[in-house]
Design an enzyme around this catalytic site. Structure first.
Site, PDB file in Angstrom:
ATOM      1  N   HIS A   1       0.895  -1.307   0.036  1.00  0.00           N
ATOM      2  CA  HIS A   1       0.326   0.073  -0.158  1.00  0.00           C
ATOM      3  C   HIS A   1       0.852   1.419   0.095  1.00  0.00           C
ATOM      4  O   HIS A   1       0.771   2.259   1.005  1.00  0.00           O
ATOM      5  CB  HIS A   1      -1.263  -0.042   1.202  1.00  0.00           C
TER       6      HIS A   1
ATOM      7  N   HIS B   1      -1.714  -1.931  14.175  1.00  0.00           N
ATOM      8  CA  HIS B   1      -1.375  -0.797  13.326  1.00  0.00           C
ATOM      9  C   HIS B   1      -3.109  -0.145  12.999  1.00  0.00           C
ATOM     10  O   HIS B   1      -3.347   0.735  12.400  1.00  0.00           O
ATOM     11  CB  HIS B   1      -0.877  -1.349  11.985  1.00  0.00           C
TER      12      HIS B   1
ATOM     13  N   HIS C   1      -5.108  -9.453  14.045  1.00  0.00           N
ATOM     14  CA  HIS C   1      -5.155  -8.281  13.243  1.00  0.00           C
ATOM     15  C   HIS C   1      -5.949  -8.566  11.857  1.00  0.00           C
ATOM     16  O   HIS C   1      -5.753  -9.668  11.373  1.00  0.00           O
ATOM     17  CB  HIS C   1      -3.679  -7.681  12.749  1.00  0.00           C
TER      18      HIS C   1
ATOM     19  N   TYR D   1       9.716  -0.245   8.735  1.00  0.00           N
ATOM     20  CA  TYR D   1       8.554  -0.756   8.836  1.00  0.00           C
ATOM     21  C   TYR D   1       7.712   0.182   9.823  1.00  0.00           C
ATOM     22  O   TYR D   1       6.890   0.511   9.463  1.00  0.00           O
ATOM     23  CB  TYR D   1       8.633  -2.232   9.351  1.00  0.00           C
TER      24      TYR D   1
ATOM     25  N   ASP E   1       2.080  -7.294  13.903  1.00  0.00           N
ATOM     26  CA  ASP E   1       2.777  -6.204  12.895  1.00  0.00           C
ATOM     27  C   ASP E   1       3.879  -5.654  13.628  1.00  0.00           C
ATOM     28  O   ASP E   1       5.099  -5.256  12.951  1.00  0.00           O
ATOM     29  CB  ASP E   1       1.752  -4.999  12.522  1.00  0.00           C
TER      30      ASP E   1
ATOM     31  N   HIS F   1       5.379 -10.520  10.193  1.00  0.00           N
ATOM     32  CA  HIS F   1       6.188 -10.210   8.884  1.00  0.00           C
ATOM     33  C   HIS F   1       7.664 -10.395   9.291  1.00  0.00           C
ATOM     34  O   HIS F   1       8.190  -9.946  10.296  1.00  0.00           O
ATOM     35  CB  HIS F   1       5.966  -8.619   8.528  1.00  0.00           C
TER      36      HIS F   1
ATOM     37  N   ASP G   1      -3.568  -8.811   4.763  1.00  0.00           N
ATOM     38  CA  ASP G   1      -2.232  -9.686   4.711  1.00  0.00           C
ATOM     39  C   ASP G   1      -2.258 -10.629   5.625  1.00  0.00           C
ATOM     40  O   ASP G   1      -1.560 -11.597   5.708  1.00  0.00           O
ATOM     41  CB  ASP G   1      -0.885  -8.593   4.670  1.00  0.00           C
TER      42      ASP G   1
ATOM     43  N   GLU H   1      -6.308  -6.763   9.122  1.00  0.00           N
ATOM     44  CA  GLU H   1      -5.708  -6.363   7.712  1.00  0.00           C
ATOM     45  C   GLU H   1      -5.648  -7.767   6.829  1.00  0.00           C
ATOM     46  O   GLU H   1      -5.297  -8.873   7.345  1.00  0.00           O
ATOM     47  CB  GLU H   1      -4.446  -5.644   7.919  1.00  0.00           C
TER      48      GLU H   1
HETATM   49 FE1  FEO Z   1      -1.332  -4.119   9.336  1.00  0.00          FE
HETATM   50 FE2  FEO Z   1       0.801  -6.540   8.417  1.00  0.00          FE
HETATM   51  O1  FEO Z   1      -0.842  -5.658   8.716  1.00  0.00           O
END
Ligand code: FEO
Length: 386
Positions: free
Chosen positions: A24, A144, A78, A191, A163, A222, A82, A80
């Site tokens: 993004h 996040h 989370h 990041y 995250d 991640h 991903d 989101e």
């Molecule tokens: Fe806020 Fe890795 O997603």
């Protein structure tokens, strides 16, 4: 595909996105991973999933450990996509599984996927017994999204941090003692600067809330898992979340015929005279997400653009829009640029700085081409105010 055992009966079963180059708007030159973990206990528990397009790889790793239909709990730290993108696939394979998430997580999952799954809604202080092991939950809203939480396993002293503490970094190595530490920390900084930066207050609260935990491993969603350099990444987060700045300047500019570039060099010389760490970027050549990484610990941001039509150069406008969204706090700034017949540039730059709450200590324009005298005068004026 293979899973990797990170502790007894706890396996990494994520996906490695070697080709990812944009997340993004954030340039991810080193790709990324979406880390998911399966815990084999009396209750089979999955922590997070992967992006939808990595589902086959994820399911292949997961199936190498356990038949996915046997999963009892799916912890969603989370929403989101991903991390939640493959939740619908898991819930098709294990329709009786219970999703364990916070209230915002349940709301977000319902809004994303329009499914009436079984939910167990948890909050900070709640625990879930898996059999021999336990998961304790701490909600970390806005690190996040509003739905973020972390899960801590006291028996193994593992923090599943989602995250937080992550990096966009694709690698076959999973641990911080297997990969060059300087690269991991560089990507962790990038990041933080591009994802977590606006939420420093919340990140600092999350650090406080998890400070009492004895942690031997941080397993983020991640990149690389921390098991050796925990103090190093904790110290970095402490510095970033508390907005501790260095005597450092970031100068970013675009130039049409070289005049604003000459002015950028005058700004550079002024800060050089005053002993600052220096970073200078031509916005035509450097990605805004890499510049953001340098802004994370810089006291000053100096931005230059000539007037173009009735505004500023589009590279500079895009950069300042991005900076405004990430909202660095307590920064000082200088704006500068050349103009021909309309001094629109400084007005537009000032508006961006004011919206971002960057304190402008000096604005400087020159008409068309600056002389050596103009540049020296500019340098001296800046030296006087920094
Ligand atoms: Fe806020 Fe890795 O997603």
């Amino acid at each position: 595909m293979k899973s990797i055992e990170i502790a007894k009966d706890i396996f990494w079963v994520g996906g490695i996105d070697w080709s990812l180059r944009n997340f993004h708007g954030y340039k991810t030159q080193r790709g990324s991973t979406y880390n998911a973990y399966i815990i084999i206990d009396e209750k089979i528990t999955l922590i997070d999933t992967v992006k939808d397009y990595m589902s086959d790889e994820f399911l292949s790793r997961l199936s190498s450990v356990i038949d996915p239909s046997k999963i009892d709990y799916v912890v969603v730290n989370h929403v989101e996509m991903d991390h939640s993108g493959a939740v619908p696939h898991i819930m098709e394979l294990a329709p009786n599984a219970t999703i364990v998430t916070c209230a915002s997580g349940e709301k977000g999952l319902r809004e994303h996927y329009k499914k009436d799954w079984n939910f167990n809604v948890v909050k900070t202080g709640d625990s879930l017994s898996l059999g021999k092991r336990t998961l304790n939950f701490v909600t970390t809203p806005m690190v996040h999204w509003p739905d973020n939480m972390v899960s801590y396993m006291p028996e193994e002293k593992i923090l599943f941090s989602n995250d937080a503490f992550g990096q966009h970094l694709a690698s076959s190595e999973r641990f911080d003692d297997e990969f060059p530490l300087d690269i991991i920390l560089e990507e962790a900084k990038k990041y933080y600067a591009n994802i977590v930066f606006p939420y420093g207050t919340q990140a600092s609260k999350a650090l406080d809330d998890t400070q009492s935990l004895e942690i031997k491993m941080i397993a983020p969603s991640h990149g690389i898992i921390w098991r050796k350099n925990l103090a190093a990444i904790h110290d970095c987060y402490d510095k970033w979340a508390h907005n501790r700045l260095e005597k450092k300047v970031v100068i970013a500019y675009d130039s049409m015929w070289g005049s604003t570039e000459k002015m950028a060099k005058a700004v550079y010389k002024a800060f050089e005279q005053k002993g600052y760490k220096l970073r200078i970027f031509d916005l035509k050549l450097t990605d805004i997400s890499d510049i953001m990484t340098e802004i994370l610990d810089a006291e000053y941001l100096c931005v230059g653009s000539p007037t173009l039509n009735s505004g500023i150069m589009p590279n500079v406008a895009a950069f300042l829009t991005y900076v405004q969204g990430l909202a660095p706090k307590n920064r000082k700034g200088i704006i500068f640029g050349s103009y021909g017949w309309a001094q629109r540039n400084v007005k537009v730059l000032e508006e961006y700085f004011e919206k971002t709450k960057i304190q402008i200590v000096h604005s400087h324009v020159v008409n068309y081409i600056p002389t050596e005298e103009n540049l020296l005068e500019m340098q001296k004026k800046i030296e006087d105010v920094i």
